[in-house]
Design an enzyme around this catalytic site. Structure first.
Site, PDB file in Angstrom:
ATOM      1  N   SER A   4       0.830  -1.200   0.000  1.00  0.00           N
ATOM      2  CA  SER A   4       0.000   0.000   0.000  1.00  0.00           C
ATOM      3  C   SER A   4       0.865   1.249   0.000  1.00  0.00           C
ATOM      4  O   SER A   4       1.636   1.488   0.927  1.00  0.00           O
ATOM      5  CB  SER A   4      -0.916   0.017   1.224  1.00  0.00           C
ATOM      6  OG  SER A   4      -1.501   1.297   1.325  1.00  0.00           O
ATOM      7  N   HIS A  29      -1.258  -1.093  -4.285  1.00  0.00           N
ATOM      8  CA  HIS A  29      -2.537  -0.735  -3.687  1.00  0.00           C
ATOM      9  C   HIS A  29      -2.574   0.782  -3.452  1.00  0.00           C
ATOM     10  O   HIS A  29      -1.677   1.336  -2.826  1.00  0.00           O
ATOM     11  CB  HIS A  29      -2.685  -1.499  -2.369  1.00  0.00           C
ATOM     12  CG  HIS A  29      -4.007  -1.345  -1.699  1.00  0.00           C
ATOM     13  ND1 HIS A  29      -5.130  -2.045  -2.094  1.00  0.00           N
ATOM     14  CD2 HIS A  29      -4.395  -0.569  -0.647  1.00  0.00           C
ATOM     15  CE1 HIS A  29      -6.147  -1.710  -1.305  1.00  0.00           C
ATOM     16  NE2 HIS A  29      -5.731  -0.814  -0.429  1.00  0.00           N
ATOM     17  N   ASP A  31      -4.736   3.905  -1.954  1.00  0.00           N
ATOM     18  CA  ASP A  31      -5.824   4.256  -1.033  1.00  0.00           C
ATOM     19  C   ASP A  31      -6.318   5.669  -1.277  1.00  0.00           C
ATOM     20  O   ASP A  31      -5.660   6.635  -0.927  1.00  0.00           O
ATOM     21  CB  ASP A  31      -5.327   4.130   0.411  1.00  0.00           C
ATOM     22  CG  ASP A  31      -5.162   2.677   0.827  1.00  0.00           C
ATOM     23  OD1 ASP A  31      -6.137   1.918   0.688  1.00  0.00           O
ATOM     24  OD2 ASP A  31      -4.064   2.309   1.278  1.00  0.00           O
ATOM     25  N   MET A  33      -8.838   8.563  -0.354  1.00  0.00           N
ATOM     26  CA  MET A  33      -9.678   8.982   0.784  1.00  0.00           C
ATOM     27  C   MET A  33     -10.138  10.418   0.571  1.00  0.00           C
ATOM     28  O   MET A  33      -9.344  11.266   0.156  1.00  0.00           O
ATOM     29  CB  MET A  33      -8.873   8.901   2.081  1.00  0.00           C
ATOM     30  CG  MET A  33      -8.263   7.537   2.348  1.00  0.00           C
ATOM     31  SD  MET A  33      -7.427   7.511   3.942  1.00  0.00           S
ATOM     32  CE  MET A  33      -6.614   5.899   3.846  1.00  0.00           C
ATOM     33  N   HIS A  62      -8.384   1.457  -4.218  1.00  0.00           N
ATOM     34  CA  HIS A  62      -9.352   1.278  -3.133  1.00  0.00           C
ATOM     35  C   HIS A  62      -9.989   2.636  -2.831  1.00  0.00           C
ATOM     36  O   HIS A  62      -9.342   3.516  -2.281  1.00  0.00           O
ATOM     37  CB  HIS A  62      -8.578   0.717  -1.917  1.00  0.00           C
ATOM     38  CG  HIS A  62      -9.398   0.550  -0.681  1.00  0.00           C
ATOM     39  ND1 HIS A  62      -8.832   0.309   0.565  1.00  0.00           N
ATOM     40  CD2 HIS A  62     -10.742   0.553  -0.473  1.00  0.00           C
ATOM     41  CE1 HIS A  62      -9.779   0.190   1.470  1.00  0.00           C
ATOM     42  NE2 HIS A  62     -10.948   0.341   0.870  1.00  0.00           N
ATOM     43  N   MET A  64     -12.056   4.894  -0.806  1.00  0.00           N
ATOM     44  CA  MET A  64     -12.711   5.160   0.485  1.00  0.00           C
ATOM     45  C   MET A  64     -13.328   6.546   0.382  1.00  0.00           C
ATOM     46  O   MET A  64     -12.879   7.510   1.004  1.00  0.00           O
ATOM     47  CB  MET A  64     -11.679   5.082   1.622  1.00  0.00           C
ATOM     48  CG  MET A  64     -11.321   3.644   1.972  1.00  0.00           C
ATOM     49  SD  MET A  64      -9.781   3.552   2.886  1.00  0.00           S
ATOM     50  CE  MET A  64      -8.638   3.586   1.521  1.00  0.00           C
ATOM     51  N   MET A 133     -11.949  -5.358   5.183  1.00  0.00           N
ATOM     52  CA  MET A 133     -11.088  -4.442   5.952  1.00  0.00           C
ATOM     53  C   MET A 133     -10.805  -5.070   7.312  1.00  0.00           C
ATOM     54  O   MET A 133     -11.724  -5.453   8.034  1.00  0.00           O
ATOM     55  CB  MET A 133     -11.780  -3.089   6.157  1.00  0.00           C
ATOM     56  CG  MET A 133     -11.847  -2.182   4.937  1.00  0.00           C
ATOM     57  SD  MET A 133     -10.256  -1.748   4.191  1.00  0.00           S
ATOM     58  CE  MET A 133      -9.356  -1.025   5.552  1.00  0.00           C
ATOM     59  N   GLY A 138      -8.863   4.376   7.057  1.00  0.00           N
ATOM     60  CA  GLY A 138      -8.497   5.784   7.231  1.00  0.00           C
ATOM     61  C   GLY A 138      -7.012   6.002   7.445  1.00  0.00           C
ATOM     62  O   GLY A 138      -6.450   6.966   6.953  1.00  0.00           O
ATOM     63  N   PHE A 139      -6.388   5.091   8.179  1.00  0.00           N
ATOM     64  CA  PHE A 139      -4.982   5.287   8.519  1.00  0.00           C
ATOM     65  C   PHE A 139      -4.213   3.975   8.469  1.00  0.00           C
ATOM     66  O   PHE A 139      -4.773   2.915   8.790  1.00  0.00           O
ATOM     67  CB  PHE A 139      -4.858   5.897   9.924  1.00  0.00           C
ATOM     68  CG  PHE A 139      -5.455   7.272  10.007  1.00  0.00           C
ATOM     69  CD1 PHE A 139      -4.696   8.394   9.687  1.00  0.00           C
ATOM     70  CD2 PHE A 139      -6.790   7.440  10.352  1.00  0.00           C
ATOM     71  CE1 PHE A 139      -5.259   9.660   9.724  1.00  0.00           C
ATOM     72  CE2 PHE A 139      -7.365   8.705  10.396  1.00  0.00           C
ATOM     73  CZ  PHE A 139      -6.594   9.826  10.082  1.00  0.00           C
ATOM     74  N   GLY A 140      -2.939   4.081   8.089  1.00  0.00           N
ATOM     75  CA  GLY A 140      -2.064   2.922   8.134  1.00  0.00           C
ATOM     76  C   GLY A 140      -1.530   2.740   9.549  1.00  0.00           C
ATOM     77  O   GLY A 140      -1.779   3.558  10.436  1.00  0.00           O
ATOM     78  N   GLY A 141      -0.829   1.643   9.750  1.00  0.00           N
ATOM     79  CA  GLY A 141      -0.140   1.427  11.014  1.00  0.00           C
ATOM     80  C   GLY A 141      -1.014   0.992  12.188  1.00  0.00           C
ATOM     81  O   GLY A 141      -0.586   1.058  13.340  1.00  0.00           O
ATOM     82  N   ASP A 171      -6.897  -6.045   4.282  1.00  0.00           N
ATOM     83  CA  ASP A 171      -6.244  -4.736   4.246  1.00  0.00           C
ATOM     84  C   ASP A 171      -6.260  -4.121   5.637  1.00  0.00           C
ATOM     85  O   ASP A 171      -7.318  -3.845   6.185  1.00  0.00           O
ATOM     86  CB  ASP A 171      -7.014  -3.852   3.245  1.00  0.00           C
ATOM     87  CG  ASP A 171      -6.390  -2.489   3.036  1.00  0.00           C
ATOM     88  OD1 ASP A 171      -5.284  -2.229   3.548  1.00  0.00           O
ATOM     89  OD2 ASP A 171      -7.033  -1.673   2.331  1.00  0.00           O
ATOM     90  N   GLY A 172      -5.057  -3.925   6.186  1.00  0.00           N
ATOM     91  CA  GLY A 172      -4.934  -3.254   7.484  1.00  0.00           C
ATOM     92  C   GLY A 172      -4.297  -4.150   8.525  1.00  0.00           C
ATOM     93  O   GLY A 172      -4.795  -5.235   8.811  1.00  0.00           O
ATOM     94  N   GLY A 173      -3.138  -3.702   9.028  1.00  0.00           N
ATOM     95  CA  GLY A 173      -2.479  -4.456  10.096  1.00  0.00           C
ATOM     96  C   GLY A 173      -1.895  -5.784   9.652  1.00  0.00           C
ATOM     97  O   GLY A 173      -1.718  -6.686  10.465  1.00  0.00           O
ATOM     98  N   GLY A 193       1.013  -2.067   4.169  1.00  0.00           N
ATOM     99  CA  GLY A 193       1.665  -0.762   4.043  1.00  0.00           C
ATOM    100  C   GLY A 193       2.908  -0.704   4.886  1.00  0.00           C
ATOM    101  O   GLY A 193       4.017  -0.964   4.412  1.00  0.00           O
ATOM    102  N   SER A 194       2.730  -0.407   6.167  1.00  0.00           N
ATOM    103  CA  SER A 194       3.893  -0.195   7.046  1.00  0.00           C
ATOM    104  C   SER A 194       4.822  -1.399   7.124  1.00  0.00           C
ATOM    105  O   SER A 194       6.033  -1.229   7.168  1.00  0.00           O
ATOM    106  CB  SER A 194       3.451   0.241   8.443  1.00  0.00           C
ATOM    107  OG  SER A 194       2.092   0.067   8.646  1.00  0.00           O
TER     108      SER A 194
HETATM  109  C1  DX5 Z   1      -6.296   1.850   5.552  1.00  0.00           C
HETATM  110  C2  DX5 Z   1      -5.875   1.516   4.136  1.00  0.00           C
HETATM  111  C3  DX5 Z   1      -4.774   0.511   4.076  1.00  0.00           C
HETATM  112  C4  DX5 Z   1      -3.497   0.914   4.759  1.00  0.00           C
HETATM  113  C5  DX5 Z   1      -2.909  -0.304   5.387  1.00  0.00           C
HETATM  114  O1  DX5 Z   1      -7.459   2.588   5.530  1.00  0.00           O
HETATM  115  O2  DX5 Z   1      -6.961   1.023   3.381  1.00  0.00           O
HETATM  116  O3  DX5 Z   1      -4.519   0.109   2.731  1.00  0.00           O
HETATM  117  O4  DX5 Z   1      -2.546   1.482   3.896  1.00  0.00           O
HETATM  118  O5  DX5 Z   1      -1.795   0.076   6.117  1.00  0.00           O
HETATM  119  P1  DX5 Z   1      -1.064  -0.915   7.122  1.00  0.00           P
HETATM  120  O6  DX5 Z   1      -0.591  -2.093   6.358  1.00  0.00           O
HETATM  121  O7  DX5 Z   1       0.064  -0.067   7.639  1.00  0.00           O
HETATM  122  O8  DX5 Z   1      -2.037  -1.284   8.198  1.00  0.00           O
HETATM  123 ZN    ZN Z   2      -6.632   0.044   1.282  1.00  0.00          ZN
END
Ligand code: DX5
Ligand code: ZN
Length: 212
Positions: A4, A29, A31, A33, A62, A64, A133, A138-141, A171-173, A193-194
């Site tokens: 991501s 990927h 994102d 928003m 994606h 959002m 999801m 909304g946020f990575g990490g 997607d996420g974590g 992502g992270s």
């Molecule tokens: C969150 C995004 C994800 C995000 C995942 O709303 O849709 O794609 O980048 O980030 P990580 O892998 O850091 O949780």
């Molecule tokens: Zn995403």
């Protein structure tokens, strides 16, 4: 494996895209928003067009955003290869999916952690990808919410019971540890992502995740 770009260093975006591709990414990927559907703002079609012009890799977009139907044609024109919209957004879901497929893009449908699989069930025969999801978008990490993997299991069972073939994307974590749990539950596309962009050796991190 879909790194991501949200977690990339945007001050060196071309290098970050190349780093992901060299590391073995299958998709990038993206994102999108809008500050309404989620509490964050990222980028729009013009940014996707830049990615598409400078990379050959599959762009997994994606959305959002509150009105995916209104912006859809701009993302198609920008060069998105796959477009995923949320079932909770304000649009005619069936019609949006139909338009994505008519444009020869891969049609994805996403659901937030609090949304039950029943909400997407009427559309499961009209999609190429189901995005479950695993964090609040909304946020990575953030840390993966373990209960969401139950929905992944349900989605896989439904797919098998009905002879369908949609991908199941999480997607996420997603880390090496949670990737194991997610794939065991039935996910076959991992967005990270992270855990990937934050790794000193992204190739090793990606191979380790793919290995689970
Ligand atoms: C969150 C995004 C994800 C995000 C995942 O709303 O849709 O794609 O980048 O980030 P990580 O892998 O850091 O949780
Ligand atoms: Zn995403």
């Amino acid at each position: 494996m879909a790194p991501s770009l949200l977690a990339a260093d945007w001050s060196r975006l071309p290098e970050e895209c190349s780093r992901a591709i060299r590391a073995g990414a299958d998709w990038l990927h993206c994102d999108v928003m809008d500050g309404h559907f989620v509490d964050n703002i990222t980028f729009g079609p013009q940014f996707v067009e830049c990615l598409s012009k400078t990379n050959d890799i599959f762009l997994d977009v994606h959305l959002m955003i509150e009105r995916p139907d209104h912006y859809l044609s701009r993302f198609i024109k920008a060069g998105a290869d796959g477009i995923t919209v949320h079932v909770e957004a304000a649009h005619d879901v069936g019609e949006t999916l139909r338009r994505i497929r008519a444009a020869r893009c891969q049609a994805g449908l996403a659901l937030r952690p609090e949304t039950a699989l029943a909400e997407v069930r009427p559309y499961l025969d009209q999609i190429d990808l189901l995005l479950v999801m695993t964090v609040v978008p909304g946020f990575g990490g953030q840390a993966l919410i373990p209960e969401t993997l139950e929905k992944v299991r349900e989605a896989r069972e439904y797919r098998e019971a009905h002879g369908l073939s949609y991908h199941i994307e999480v997607d996420g974590g997603i880390t090496q540890e949670t990737a194991a749990a997610a794939t065991a539950a039935g996910a076959n596309v991992l967005v990270a992502g992270s855990a990937l962009f934050g790794a000193a050796d992204m190739g090793a991190a990606l191979a380790a995740m793919r290995g689970v």
